[in-house]
Design an enzyme around this catalytic site. Sequence first.
Site, short mmCIF file in Angstrom:
data_model
loop_
_atom_site.label_atom_id
_atom_site.label_comp_id
_atom_site.label_asym_id
_atom_site.label_seq_id
_atom_site.Cartn_x
_atom_site.Cartn_y
_atom_site.Cartn_z
N ASP A 158 -3.33 7.47 2.14
CA ASP A 158 -2.35 7.14 1.12
C ASP A 158 -3.00 6.33 0.01
O ASP A 158 -4.10 5.77 0.19
CB ASP A 158 -1.21 6.31 1.72
CG ASP A 158 -0.41 7.06 2.77
OD1 ASP A 158 -0.43 8.31 2.75
OD2 ASP A 158 0.23 6.41 3.61
N ASP A 164 -2.44 3.01 -1.88
CA ASP A 164 -1.71 1.73 -1.89
C ASP A 164 -2.04 1.00 -3.18
O ASP A 164 -3.21 0.86 -3.55
CB ASP A 164 -2.11 0.87 -0.69
CG ASP A 164 -1.77 1.53 0.63
OD1 ASP A 164 -0.58 1.82 0.84
OD2 ASP A 164 -2.68 1.76 1.45
#
Length: 229
Positions: free
Chosen positions: A149, A151
């Site tokens: 992901d 962030d």
Amino acid sequence: MPNQITHNGSKTTPRPHDLLWITGVEGLATDQLLPTWATAEWLAVAPVVIRRETVTDCAWLPVGLRGTTRSERFKALLSVDAIKRCVQPEFLVQTEAWNIHSQCGAFPAVKTLASMASSLTNIGLHWGPTGSVGFALATGLPVLRDESDLDIVLHAPSPISPEKMSLLQDLLDSQMCRIDLQIDTGSGGFAFAEWAAGRKTILLKTGNGPVLTADPWSESHQLDTHRLP
């Protein structure tokens, strides 16, 4: 977090997500043995990350150690005397670190970061990548995966205007990679997605633990929140 460190000849207050390179394992304090992956060789090249926790002794900072996989995480305290270098997420944006560590550019999360960086900066708030992407761009170490992901921390010491909220939402909606945008108010952090969804209360992570609040920028959360266990 009142603790201060000396960086580039001046005093600075470290914030959650800042990366710190340390002099060695002897600067760490833990209530258990370090995991086998946290070797002296690894910690010579891999920074620790500031955690969001209040520590009353100004000689110590709450940090997290991370290895090459998601399961390799470990909490500790770090002596401020053991700090060699500090890198904040915003520095990775200022230096366009995705161009410096070109080996990271093939990963979807880094491609997304590079494509949205200018638009996010133009919104007018300080921000930077954290998590695996921030760690990889600061070190060049092989910690990214195709499924990683993106962030991001965005610093907003005062409430974000509806116009900027809309710009942020539109920008996030246009990306293919999953993005976890955290808003840091200076006294706590919360998920942008919760705030944008219009929830009556959101989870605010503070140095003293999580709270539910209707106003994450409130100076006193005692008035409108209840603390979680």
